[in-house]
Design an enzyme around this catalytic site. Structure first.
Site, PDB file in Angstrom:
ATOM      1  CD  GLN A  17      -2.796   1.324   2.415  1.00 45.62           C
ATOM      2  OE1 GLN A  17      -3.345   2.381   2.673  1.00 45.62           O
ATOM      3  NE2 GLN A  17      -2.999   0.251   3.157  1.00 45.62           N
ATOM      4  CD  GLU A 139      -1.740   2.129   8.322  1.00 45.28           C
ATOM      5  OE1 GLU A 139      -1.447   2.373   7.146  1.00 45.28           O
ATOM      6  OE2 GLU A 139      -1.852   3.020   9.189  1.00 45.28           O
ATOM      7  CG  ASP A 168       0.549   0.925   4.721  1.00 52.27           C
ATOM      8  OD1 ASP A 168       1.759   0.889   4.981  1.00 52.27           O
ATOM      9  OD2 ASP A 168      -0.195  -0.060   4.837  1.00 52.27           O
ATOM     10  N   GLY A 247      -7.930  20.445  19.334  1.00 53.32           N
ATOM     11  CA  GLY A 247      -7.543  21.855  19.399  1.00 53.32           C
ATOM     12  C   GLY A 247      -8.213  22.603  20.536  1.00 53.32           C
ATOM     13  N   GLY A 248      -8.309  23.901  20.387  1.00 53.60           N
ATOM     14  CA  GLY A 248      -8.826  24.750  21.459  1.00 53.60           C
ATOM     15  C   GLY A 248     -10.334  24.905  21.461  1.00 53.60           C
TER      16      GLY A 248
HETATM   17  N1  COA Z   1      12.107 -10.156  -8.997  1.00 56.69           N
HETATM   18  C1  COA Z   1      12.783 -10.920  -8.123  1.00 56.69           C
HETATM   19  N2  COA Z   1      12.659 -10.808  -6.787  1.00 56.69           N
HETATM   20  C2  COA Z   1      11.804  -9.889  -6.331  1.00 56.69           C
HETATM   21  C3  COA Z   1      11.057  -9.066  -7.183  1.00 56.69           C
HETATM   22  C4  COA Z   1      11.234  -9.234  -8.575  1.00 56.69           C
HETATM   23  N3  COA Z   1      10.562  -8.493  -9.457  1.00 56.69           N
HETATM   24  N4  COA Z   1      10.295  -8.253  -6.426  1.00 56.69           N
HETATM   25  C5  COA Z   1      10.552  -8.555  -5.137  1.00 56.69           C
HETATM   26  N5  COA Z   1      11.456  -9.536  -5.081  1.00 56.69           N
HETATM   27  C6  COA Z   1      12.026 -10.177  -3.885  1.00 56.69           C
HETATM   28  C7  COA Z   1      13.004  -9.270  -3.198  1.00 56.69           C
HETATM   29  O1  COA Z   1      14.239  -9.291  -3.854  1.00 56.69           O
HETATM   30  C8  COA Z   1      13.057  -9.890  -1.794  1.00 56.69           C
HETATM   31  O2  COA Z   1      13.948 -10.976  -1.815  1.00 56.69           O
HETATM   32  P1  COA Z   1      15.174 -11.131  -0.783  1.00 56.69           P
HETATM   33  O3  COA Z   1      14.581 -11.004   0.589  1.00 56.69           O
HETATM   34  O4  COA Z   1      15.659 -12.506  -1.120  1.00 56.69           O
HETATM   35  O5  COA Z   1      16.137 -10.061  -1.059  1.00 56.69           O
HETATM   36  C9  COA Z   1      11.663 -10.483  -1.625  1.00 56.69           C
HETATM   37  O6  COA Z   1      11.032 -10.363  -2.905  1.00 56.69           O
HETATM   38  C10 COA Z   1      10.807  -9.883  -0.565  1.00 56.69           C
HETATM   39  O7  COA Z   1      10.896  -8.485  -0.432  1.00 56.69           O
HETATM   40  P2  COA Z   1      10.283  -7.728   0.876  1.00 56.69           P
HETATM   41  O8  COA Z   1      10.085  -6.306   0.522  1.00 56.69           O
HETATM   42  O9  COA Z   1      11.148  -7.950   2.072  1.00 56.69           O
HETATM   43  O10 COA Z   1       8.843  -8.424   1.024  1.00 56.69           O
HETATM   44  P3  COA Z   1       8.103  -9.048   2.286  1.00 56.69           P
HETATM   45  O11 COA Z   1       6.815  -9.547   1.742  1.00 56.69           O
HETATM   46  O12 COA Z   1       8.932 -10.024   3.024  1.00 56.69           O
HETATM   47  O13 COA Z   1       7.820  -7.811   3.268  1.00 56.69           O
HETATM   48  C11 COA Z   1       6.991  -5.604   3.816  1.00 56.69           C
HETATM   49  C12 COA Z   1       6.781  -6.885   3.003  1.00 56.69           C
HETATM   50  C13 COA Z   1       5.912  -4.632   3.392  1.00 56.69           C
HETATM   51  C14 COA Z   1       6.870  -5.896   5.311  1.00 56.69           C
HETATM   52  C15 COA Z   1       8.394  -5.030   3.496  1.00 56.69           C
HETATM   53  O14 COA Z   1       8.504  -4.871   2.115  1.00 56.69           O
HETATM   54  C16 COA Z   1       8.679  -3.701   4.184  1.00 56.69           C
HETATM   55  O15 COA Z   1       8.947  -3.619   5.377  1.00 56.69           O
HETATM   56  N6  COA Z   1       8.649  -2.593   3.403  1.00 56.69           N
HETATM   57  C17 COA Z   1       9.005  -1.280   3.884  1.00 56.69           C
HETATM   58  C18 COA Z   1       7.914  -0.668   4.694  1.00 56.69           C
HETATM   59  C19 COA Z   1       6.596  -0.630   3.998  1.00 56.69           C
HETATM   60  O16 COA Z   1       6.430  -0.068   2.945  1.00 56.69           O
HETATM   61  N7  COA Z   1       5.608  -1.239   4.662  1.00 56.69           N
HETATM   62  C20 COA Z   1       4.233  -1.082   4.301  1.00 56.69           C
HETATM   63  C21 COA Z   1       3.789  -1.866   3.188  1.00 56.69           C
HETATM   64  S1  COA Z   1       2.145  -1.323   2.846  1.00 56.69           S
END
Ligand code: COA
Length: 425
Positions: A17, A139, A168, A247-248
């Site tokens: 998001q 979030e 988000d 607020g106030g």
């Molecule tokens: N091709 C190949 N690999 C891909 C890819 C693509 N097109 N797109 C994503 N990936 C892989 C990444 O390389 C990563 O692999 P690695 O861990 O081996 O390096 C993997 O997908 C997962 O990425 P990640 O972002 O850590 O996903 P997640 O599902 O584990 O975590 C979140 C999701 C949202 C918790 C995390 O992305 C995060 O903390 N983001 C920052 C804060 C944020 O925006 N949070 C709110 C989201 S609404």
């Protein structure tokens, strides 16, 4: 008519998001937004909370309008080559991966600058630099760590998260401002820069008034909080304030006619000082206009509960819309509690494009929230979200100028996923 961000190209490496809200806004302002997705699955939200079998979820479609989608395996050598080409061809790279993910893909800030010194590299992360910088965040974690949850809810209840996605979507908005600001600075420096919006920082920014109150506590109880009038002592931290206004001008949510069966038959009522006389007249308490216990704002602070209970006796005789009409005639600030059903059906929101109906080839018509920011010379046309990989070939040809042989080689390498891109029906 032209769009404000015509000519700006975004490499959209966002998911879920926070990042997608940012790039959707930029796309609405006219940027060419190229969403890079993992072959096969794409953005995880495409299949989360699905309501129509086989179709992209509303979670995805409502956050990814006006974008193009290319599927690329960033860990495949040819996929990486395509990505490098896109980094060179784009003005902005936006990502909200977990900490370190882009570095592990081989796209460190140093490498990105080598590839394109004009690139703006914009990230959402859960936390800024510090003890939690390596943590993944969603979030509600941001709402809890940014100060929102500890200050939301009722005094005698647990901390509460809010339905507004301030972690988000709120951080997505912050990031979008950072990006256009960096684009503006680039017009004079010619250089890109890094833009970071952390979710904790974004939530705290929206909770600024609560940090204000934290410091005011040193000077004594916070008199505009209704617990003051109820004789409840303050602790060391900004308390949960229920429905007190921040607020106030004291306010509270009070019942309207029909509250026994309708959970949203309530109105927010603000006892704004300049219209106190009118409030007293409307609710039939004219004696409060001159009564020293009620006449002045400071005198009213210890009596807020009595005041709102009395006003409620009046609002309970009216529907929330009747109350709104009457109060507006007297310039008394108030607002009915609108349900999502009422908002979805509200004609004025449809008329301004804040609520829009969008058609989608797989799911049919659905409602979405349009662009909440209106520019007179850059109107927003909301177009449907892309199918997974719908524009893969188009982007290889138009943006990267690959010829037939090169496109065929990239496809054969499996970098785009092998499967034929889904066609729009
Ligand atoms: N091709 C190949 N690999 C891909 C890819 C693509 N097109 N797109 C994503 N990936 C892989 C990444 O390389 C990563 O692999 P690695 O861990 O081996 O390096 C993997 O997908 C997962 O990425 P990640 O972002 O850590 O996903 P997640 O599902 O584990 O975590 C979140 C999701 C949202 C918790 C995390 O992305 C995060 O903390 N983001 C920052 C804060 C944020 O925006 N949070 C709110 C989201 S609404």
């Amino acid at each position: 008519m032209s769009k404000a961000l015509d000519g700006v190209r975004i490499l959209d490496f966002t998911h879920v998001q926070s990042g997608p809200t940012c790039t959707q806004l930029l796309a609405w302002f006219g940027a060419d937004c190229i969403k890079v997705e993992r072959p096969g699955t794409g953005d995880v939200t495409r299949s989360q909370l699905r309501d129509v079998p086989g179709a992209d979820s509303l979670y995805f479609t409502m956050l990814n309008h006006n974008k193009r989608s290319i599927t690329l395996d960033a860990k495949n050598p040819q996929g990486k080559e395509v990505l490098e080409g896109l980094v060179k061809a784009c003005d902005v790279l936006v990502e909200n991966f977990g900490p370190g993910v882009l570095d592990r893909m081989g796209f460190t800030w140093e490498r990105l600058q080598e590839l394109n010194p004009r690139l703006i590299y914009a990230s959402v992360k859960g936390f800024g630099p510090g003890p939690y910088e390596d943590c993944k965040v969603y979030e509600n974690v941001a709402q809890c760590t940014g100060g929102a949850a500890s200050t939301t809810g009722f005094l005698d209840g647990p901390p509460l998260v809010t339905g507004a996605q301030i972690g988000d979507s709120g951080t997505g908005l912050h990031l979008a401002l950072g990006i256009v600001t960096a684009l503006f600075q680039r017009t004079t420096t010619g250089k890109g820069q890094r833009v970071l919006a952390s979710m904790q920082d974004g939530v705290l920014n929206l909770c600024r008034v609560k940090l204000r109150d934290q410091q005011r506590l040193k000077a004594g109880p916070l008199q505009e909080y209704s617990q003051y009038g109820q004789g409840i002592a303050f602790g060391e931290a900004t308390p949960r304030a229920g429905n007190d206004s921040g607020g106030g001008q004291p306010g509270w949510i009070i019942k309207c006619k029909g509250y026994e069966t309708d959970p949203n038959a309530y109105i927010y009522f603000i006892t704004q000082a300049p219209v106190w006389d009118k409030i007293c007249k409307v609710i039939g308490k004219e004696e409060w206009i001159t009564d020293p216990d009620f006449a002045k704002p400071d005198a009213r602070l210890p009596r807020l509960k009595l005041i709102f209970d009395t006003i409620e006796q009046w609002t309970m005789t009216k529907t929330k819309f009747e109350a709104m009409d009457i109060l507006n005639e007297f310039d008394i600030p108030c607002g009915p509690i609108l349900s999502m059903k009422e908002i979805a059906e509200e004609p004025s929101l449809r008329a301004t494009g804040t609520v829009v109906e969008v058609d989608h080839p797989k799911r049919g018509k659905y409602l979405s929230v349009g662009n909440p920011i209106k520019l007179s010379d850059s109107p927003t046309d909301v177009t449907r979200s892309p199918l997974l990989g719908e524009h893969t070939e188009e982007i290889l040809r138009d943006v990267l100028r690959y010829d037939d042989a090169k496109v065929a080689a990239i496809k054969a390498s499996g970098a785009t996923g092998g499967a034929k891109p889904a066609a729009a029906e």
